[in-house]
Design a protein around this motif. Structure first.
Motif, mmCIF file in Angstrom:
data_model
loop_
_atom_site.group_PDB
_atom_site.id
_atom_site.type_symbol
_atom_site.label_atom_id
_atom_site.label_comp_id
_atom_site.label_asym_id
_atom_site.label_seq_id
_atom_site.Cartn_x
_atom_site.Cartn_y
_atom_site.Cartn_z
ATOM 1 N N LEU A 57 0.825 -1.205 0.000
ATOM 2 C CA LEU A 57 0.000 0.000 0.000
ATOM 3 C C LEU A 57 0.860 1.256 0.000
ATOM 4 O O LEU A 57 0.549 2.238 -0.698
ATOM 5 N N ARG A 58 1.972 1.254 0.760
ATOM 6 C CA ARG A 58 2.845 2.432 0.794
ATOM 7 C C ARG A 58 3.473 2.707 -0.558
ATOM 8 O O ARG A 58 3.675 3.855 -0.941
ATOM 9 N N SER A 59 3.814 1.654 -1.284
ATOM 10 C CA SER A 59 4.479 1.840 -2.572
ATOM 11 C C SER A 59 3.608 2.617 -3.553
ATOM 12 O O SER A 59 4.119 3.277 -4.459
ATOM 13 N N MET A 60 2.291 2.552 -3.373
ATOM 14 C CA MET A 60 1.375 3.282 -4.246
ATOM 15 C C MET A 60 0.936 4.606 -3.637
ATOM 16 O O MET A 60 0.042 5.277 -4.156
ATOM 17 N N GLY A 61 1.569 4.996 -2.529
ATOM 18 C CA GLY A 61 1.304 6.293 -1.923
ATOM 19 C C GLY A 61 0.230 6.282 -0.859
ATOM 20 O O GLY A 61 -0.224 7.340 -0.429
ATOM 21 N N ASP A 62 -0.193 5.110 -0.412
ATOM 22 C CA ASP A 62 -1.273 4.993 0.572
ATOM 23 C C ASP A 62 -0.694 4.622 1.933
ATOM 24 O O ASP A 62 -0.291 3.486 2.167
ATOM 25 N N THR A 63 -0.651 5.604 2.833
ATOM 26 C CA THR A 63 -0.204 5.322 4.202
ATOM 27 C C THR A 63 -1.355 5.430 5.197
ATOM 28 O O THR A 63 -1.162 5.217 6.396
ATOM 29 N N LYS A 64 -2.553 5.749 4.704
ATOM 30 C CA LYS A 64 -3.691 5.950 5.606
ATOM 31 C C LYS A 64 -4.349 4.630 6.004
ATOM 32 O O LYS A 64 -4.673 4.417 7.176
ATOM 33 N N ARG A 65 -4.558 3.718 5.025
ATOM 34 C CA ARG A 65 -5.255 2.483 5.377
ATOM 35 C C ARG A 65 -4.461 1.598 6.339
ATOM 36 O O ARG A 65 -5.063 0.985 7.231
ATOM 37 N N PRO A 66 -3.108 1.516 6.197
ATOM 38 C CA PRO A 66 -2.372 0.796 7.252
ATOM 39 C C PRO A 66 -2.599 1.404 8.641
ATOM 40 O O PRO A 66 -2.644 0.684 9.640
ATOM 41 N N LEU A 67 -2.761 2.737 8.687
ATOM 42 C CA LEU A 67 -3.055 3.400 9.957
ATOM 43 C C LEU A 67 -4.419 2.980 10.491
ATOM 44 O O LEU A 67 -4.578 2.701 11.687
ATOM 45 N N TYR A 68 -5.413 2.894 9.610
ATOM 46 C CA TYR A 68 -6.737 2.470 10.040
ATOM 47 C C TYR A 68 -6.696 1.047 10.616
ATOM 48 O O TYR A 68 -7.382 0.746 11.601
ATOM 49 N N CYS A 69 -5.895 0.180 9.980
ATOM 50 C CA CYS A 69 -5.747 -1.195 10.479
ATOM 51 C C CYS A 69 -5.234 -1.197 11.914
ATOM 52 O O CYS A 69 -5.730 -1.932 12.774
ATOM 53 N N LEU A 70 -4.227 -0.351 12.162
ATOM 54 C CA LEU A 70 -3.612 -0.323 13.486
ATOM 55 C C LEU A 70 -4.526 0.303 14.528
ATOM 56 O O LEU A 70 -4.499 -0.086 15.697
ATOM 57 N N ILE A 71 -5.321 1.274 14.119
ATOM 58 C CA ILE A 71 -6.242 1.897 15.081
ATOM 59 C C ILE A 71 -7.218 0.862 15.627
ATOM 60 O O ILE A 71 -7.399 0.720 16.839
ATOM 61 N N LEU A 72 -7.836 0.106 14.715
ATOM 62 C CA LEU A 72 -8.811 -0.887 15.158
ATOM 63 C C LEU A 72 -8.151 -2.013 15.952
ATOM 64 O O LEU A 72 -8.617 -2.388 17.034
ATOM 65 N N SER A 73 -7.046 -2.541 15.426
ATOM 66 C CA SER A 73 -6.383 -3.641 16.126
ATOM 67 C C SER A 73 -5.820 -3.181 17.468
ATOM 68 O O SER A 73 -5.801 -3.934 18.446
ATOM 69 N N GLY A 74 -5.375 -1.928 17.524
ATOM 70 C CA GLY A 74 -4.835 -1.401 18.772
ATOM 71 C C GLY A 74 -5.896 -1.233 19.854
ATOM 72 O O GLY A 74 -5.641 -1.484 21.036
ATOM 73 N N ILE A 75 -7.080 -0.800 19.444
ATOM 74 C CA ILE A 75 -8.179 -0.686 20.411
ATOM 75 C C ILE A 75 -8.518 -2.063 20.983
ATOM 76 O O ILE A 75 -8.721 -2.228 22.188
ATOM 77 N N ILE A 76 -8.551 -3.061 20.104
ATOM 78 C CA ILE A 76 -8.824 -4.437 20.547
ATOM 79 C C ILE A 76 -7.732 -4.902 21.502
ATOM 80 O O ILE A 76 -8.009 -5.527 22.540
ATOM 81 N N ASN A 77 -6.468 -4.590 21.169
ATOM 82 C CA ASN A 77 -5.346 -4.973 22.014
ATOM 83 C C ASN A 77 -5.469 -4.361 23.407
ATOM 84 O O ASN A 77 -5.275 -5.039 24.429
ATOM 85 N N THR A 78 -5.818 -3.089 23.458
ATOM 86 C CA THR A 78 -5.936 -2.393 24.743
ATOM 87 C C THR A 78 -7.040 -2.995 25.606
ATOM 88 O O THR A 78 -6.849 -3.260 26.807
ATOM 89 N N LEU A 79 -8.202 -3.203 25.007
ATOM 90 C CA LEU A 79 -9.325 -3.762 25.762
ATOM 91 C C LEU A 79 -9.018 -5.164 26.276
ATOM 92 O O LEU A 79 -9.310 -5.496 27.428
ATOM 93 N N LEU A 80 -8.400 -5.987 25.420
ATOM 94 C CA LEU A 80 -8.043 -7.345 25.843
ATOM 95 C C LEU A 80 -6.997 -7.326 26.952
ATOM 96 O O LEU A 80 -7.043 -8.143 27.882
ATOM 97 N N ASN A 81 -6.029 -6.400 26.851
ATOM 98 C CA ASN A 81 -5.029 -6.263 27.918
ATOM 99 C C ASN A 81 -5.700 -6.045 29.268
ATOM 100 O O ASN A 81 -5.394 -6.728 30.255
ATOM 101 N N LEU A 82 -6.600 -5.101 29.307
ATOM 102 C CA LEU A 82 -7.259 -4.753 30.560
ATOM 103 C C LEU A 82 -8.069 -5.920 31.116
ATOM 104 O O LEU A 82 -8.033 -6.214 32.310
ATOM 105 N N VAL A 83 -8.779 -6.596 30.205
ATOM 106 C CA VAL A 83 -9.626 -7.714 30.653
ATOM 107 C C VAL A 83 -8.778 -8.894 31.125
ATOM 108 O O VAL A 83 -8.998 -9.460 32.200
#
Length: 445
Positions: free
Chosen positions: A153-179
């Motif tokens: 994705l970066r090679s074609m100039g897209d750095t936003k969608r990888p960020l979206y992936c990390l936002i969602l997965s990171g929220i899941i990671n945080t919630l699971l950590n706490l639980v």
């Protein structure tokens, strides 16, 4: 994003900021792992998670470097407008991602205890450290899929969608950590399990994006196979980049071993400070990846003068941004470190690391970004060799000589800025020589 025409600085910033945000966000979610075990488990658990940092980097960085080879190759095909080459390179990268993830999974499970023992991990920490590393390695295939997919994705100039992936997965990671840690009292096992699950999510999202991309960037499972020419080109650039990436954790494993000798309080303090240190480095790394992609496309299109401007603007923007962020963390060191520990003794060691390392983190840009510009032009071995010389040789030598005579934590940490200055000077000299004697050719105005 059209990297071949128009102004550069605004596009460089727009490309680099989501990259930096992605890496910093990923580190923030990793920091949640550390903060949760530090606050709700124990200092031993905090030390156990931190002692794995260099080992995990060693395992992952080689293949992340190979993904950079895929980034450079696809970007160069874009510059040349070779759609069939783009298609072949993407599906070759898919094979490499699957193979890399499998190798890392198997390797990590077997080397966990021997490597941590070799690193002199204290007896009161090693069992927890081994448990964390083995669970973490179960997510290696998904880490590789995400990294290779994000590189495409970066090679074609897209750095936003990888960020979206990390936002969602990171929220899941945080919630699971706490639980898992607070509710189920799983400690280091809980944060490791949460990390694996979040990696599955990020990998699944990036694959979904590629499956629904427009040709020639669309991933088609039936087309996944090894294309020999693309494999060779990817590895030619990627392997030296991977070796360069492995140098730091190799050298840092020596440093981590020296840190371990000071005891678990120093280990915990170092781990707490490292979380912010990585965030400042990720700013540099984002501009380095920007330099690779922009240089690859422009060099393939014959715009060497534009390549020089790419280096100048990424170097200035990257180093300045890193310095500003470093000052924010250092000036606010007490509240920032208090996130991870309430132990005053542990916090003092964290402050020592911040003052000796973080304040000078911007110096990494002198070789990371310059080396990335060389790699974008196809010269991947030179930055790899110079980095190996400037870090892999100097840092262990510093530990074995200077630190043996002046056995303090501050002296040990001073090896970082010293090695950065040396490597930066060597990389700048190499770029000038290559630009002057090798890269001189007729280019488009």
């Amino acid at each position: 994003m059209d990297m071949l025409q128009g102004s550069l600085l605004d596009k460089i910033i727009l490309f680099a900021l989501p990259l930096a945000a992605s890496s910093i966000l990923q580190q923030l979610f990793n920091a949640v792992d550390v903060a949760v075990v530090g606050r709700f488990a124990s200092s031993r658990a905090l030390a156990a998670v931190g002692s794995n940092t260099a080992v995990i980097s060693l395992l992952v960085n080689m293949f992340v470097g190979v993904s950079m080879g895929a980034n450079v190759l696809i970007a160069s095909y874009i510059g040349k407008k070779e759609n069939e080459g783009i298609h072949r390179a993407i599906h070759t990268a898919a094979i490499l991602a699957a193979a890399a993830g499998t190798v890392l999974l198997v390797t990590g499970l077997f080397i966990a205890r021997p490597v941590l023992t070799l690193m002199k991990t204290p007896d009161n920490v090693i069992d927890l450290a081994v448990l964390y590393l083995r669970i973490y390695c179960l997510g290696m295939p998904f880490i590789m899929v995400y990294n290779f997919g994000a590189a495409i994705l970066r090679s074609m100039g897209d750095t936003k969608r990888p960020l979206y992936c990390l936002i969602l997965s990171g929220i899941i990671n945080t919630l699971l950590n706490l639980v898992l840690v607070i509710v189920f009292h799983l400690g280091v096992a809980g944060v490791a399990i949460a990390t694996v699950v979040s990696n599955v999510v990020s990998a699944g999202l990036v694959v979904y994006f590629l499956l629904h991309e427009n040709p020639p960037f669309r991933l088609r499972f039936q087309d996944i196979k090894i294309y020999p020419a693309e494999m060779v080109k990817t590895l030619k650039i990627g392997i030296p980049a991977g070796l360069q990436g492995m140098v730091f954790p190799l050298a840092n494993m020596v440093i981590q071993s020296a840190i371990n000798e000071f005891g678990s309080d120093v280990m915990a303090g170092s781990t707490a400070a490292q979380n912010y240190e990585y965030m400042t480095y990720f700013v540099i790394n984002a501009f380095a990846q920007t330099a690779v992609t922009f240089t690859s496309q422009n060099y393939a299109a014959g715009y060497d003068k534009r390549c020089k401007k790419v280096l100048k603007e990424t170097l200035l923007a990257g180093c300045l941004s890193c310095l500003v962020l470093s000052l924010v963390f250092v000036l606010g060191k007490k509240p920032f470190i208090s996130v991870f520990t309430s132990d005053a003794k542990v916090a003092e060691f964290a402050y020592v690391r911040m003052m000796h390392v973080m304040l000078f983190e911007f110096l990494t840009g002198t070789y990371e970004i310059t080396g990335a510009a060389l790699r974008g032009k196809g010269y991947s071995m030179t930055p790899a060799f110079l980095t190996i010389f400037g870090t892999c040789l100097l840092r262990p030598l510093w530990v074995a000589t200077v630190c043996r005579k002046y056995h303090t934590f501050g002296v040990l940490m001073s090896v970082y800025p010293v090695s950065w200055v040396l490597t930066g000077v060597l990389m700048a000299a190499a770029y000038i020589v290559i630009q002057k004697y090798v890269m001189a050719k007729s280019v488009k105005p």
